[in-house]
Structure formats: structure tokens, C-alpha cells
Design a protein around this motif. Structure first.
Motif, PDB file in Angstrom:
ATOM      1  N   GLY A  16       8.237  13.731  -0.757  1.00  0.00           N
ATOM      2  CA  GLY A  16       8.501  14.823  -1.219  1.00  0.00           C
ATOM      3  C   GLY A  16       9.582  14.838  -2.207  1.00  0.00           C
ATOM      4  N   ILE A  17      10.408  13.955  -2.415  1.00  0.00           N
ATOM      5  CA  ILE A  17      11.277  13.609  -3.384  1.00  0.00           C
ATOM      6  C   ILE A  17      10.675  13.101  -4.772  1.00  0.00           C
ATOM      7  CG2 ILE A  17      13.276  12.176  -4.221  1.00  0.00           C
ATOM      8  CD1 ILE A  17      14.561  12.665  -1.548  1.00  0.00           C
ATOM      9  N   VAL A  18       9.670  12.110  -4.449  1.00  0.00           N
ATOM     10  CA  VAL A  18       8.913  11.691  -5.445  1.00  0.00           C
ATOM     11  C   VAL A  18       7.922  12.493  -6.167  1.00  0.00           C
ATOM     12  CG1 VAL A  18       6.958   9.661  -5.797  1.00  0.00           C
ATOM     13  CG2 VAL A  18       8.854   9.319  -4.303  1.00  0.00           C
ATOM     14  N   LEU A  19       7.478  13.459  -5.408  1.00  0.00           N
ATOM     15  CA  LEU A  19       6.685  14.592  -5.882  1.00  0.00           C
ATOM     16  C   LEU A  19       7.458  15.474  -6.859  1.00  0.00           C
ATOM     17  CD1 LEU A  19       3.898  16.064  -5.909  1.00  0.00           C
ATOM     18  CD2 LEU A  19       4.582  17.305  -4.046  1.00  0.00           C
ATOM     19  N   VAL A  24       9.251  16.903 -12.615  1.00  0.00           N
ATOM     20  CA  VAL A  24      10.188  16.932 -13.453  1.00  0.00           C
ATOM     21  C   VAL A  24       9.902  16.123 -14.759  1.00  0.00           C
ATOM     22  CG1 VAL A  24      12.554  16.367 -13.977  1.00  0.00           C
ATOM     23  CG2 VAL A  24      12.216  17.532 -12.099  1.00  0.00           C
ATOM     24  N   ILE A  25       9.308  14.927 -14.481  1.00  0.00           N
ATOM     25  CA  ILE A  25       8.787  14.088 -15.674  1.00  0.00           C
ATOM     26  C   ILE A  25       7.876  14.625 -16.295  1.00  0.00           C
ATOM     27  CG2 ILE A  25       8.010  11.758 -16.130  1.00  0.00           C
ATOM     28  CD1 ILE A  25       9.453  10.571 -13.829  1.00  0.00           C
TER      29      ILE A  25
END
Length: 104
Positions: A16-19, A24-25
Motif C-alpha cells: 500500500g505504501i509502495v502504491l 505521488v511520483i
């Protein structure tokens, strides 16, 4: 209710954090590639139109060259060609390029 997360819950939280990081990127990339250059171009055009004066040679968006005869708030009167009777009112936004007169 344990304080420690099981392996599946920890993996789900990490993905979830990676998603969120990927989103954001991508948004930052779109801002710097698409939105920022467009705003700079709009500011350049607004400054160019604000600096326009009577006697300047202009290129319209339709491809005609003319000389500015009169300027009002949102319209200008442009004289085309050597015929002094060919004066056409148009919006300032129809000007694509301005070439300053040599009198300056």
C-alpha cells in the motif's frame, strides 16, 4: 488483538505504501512535464500582449502580418498590407507574435 502484524498484513501494508509512492511520483512527473510548461507559456503570452503598443508589427494566429493601429482593453485594430483602408478589429488573443517597431 495482537500488536504484531502477521506476514500477510505486513506485506499488504508495505504494498500500500509502495502504491501511494508510485501515485505521488506519477503526479509529480505529470506536473513537471505537462502543467508547469503550459503555465510558463501562458505567462509569456500575457506579458507579450501587455507590452504591445501602437505601431508594432504583429503576426496573427491566422498567419497575417499587420500593424497595430489602436488598442483597447481586449481588442486591437490591425492594418493589413499597403492598403490603408484594410483595418480589421480583432481580439488580443489572436496575436501570435509581436515585432517591435524600429522607432524605439
Amino acid at each position: 488483538m495482537g500488536i504484531l502484524l502477521t506476514g500477510e498484513q505486513a506485506a499488504a501494508t508495505g504494498s500500500g505504501i509502495v502504491l501511494i509512492l508510485y501515485i505521488v511520483i506519477i503526479v509529480a512527473f505529470m506536473y513537471f512535464i505537462m502543467i508547469r510548461p503550459q503555465k510558463k507559456e501562458q505567462k509569456r503570452m500575457a506579458a507579450m500582449l501587455a507590452d504591445m503598443a501602437v505601431g508594432d508589427c504583429v503576426l496573427t494566429t491566422s498567419g497575417f502580418y499587420g500593424v497595430v493601429i489602436d488598442i483597447t482593453d481586449d481588442t486591437i485594430i490591425v492594418e493589413f498590407g499597403s492598403n490603408k483602408n484594410c483595418r480589421i478589429p480583432m481580439q488580443k488573443s489572436a496575436v501570435a507574435q509581436i515585432e517591435k517597431s524600429d522607432a524605439e
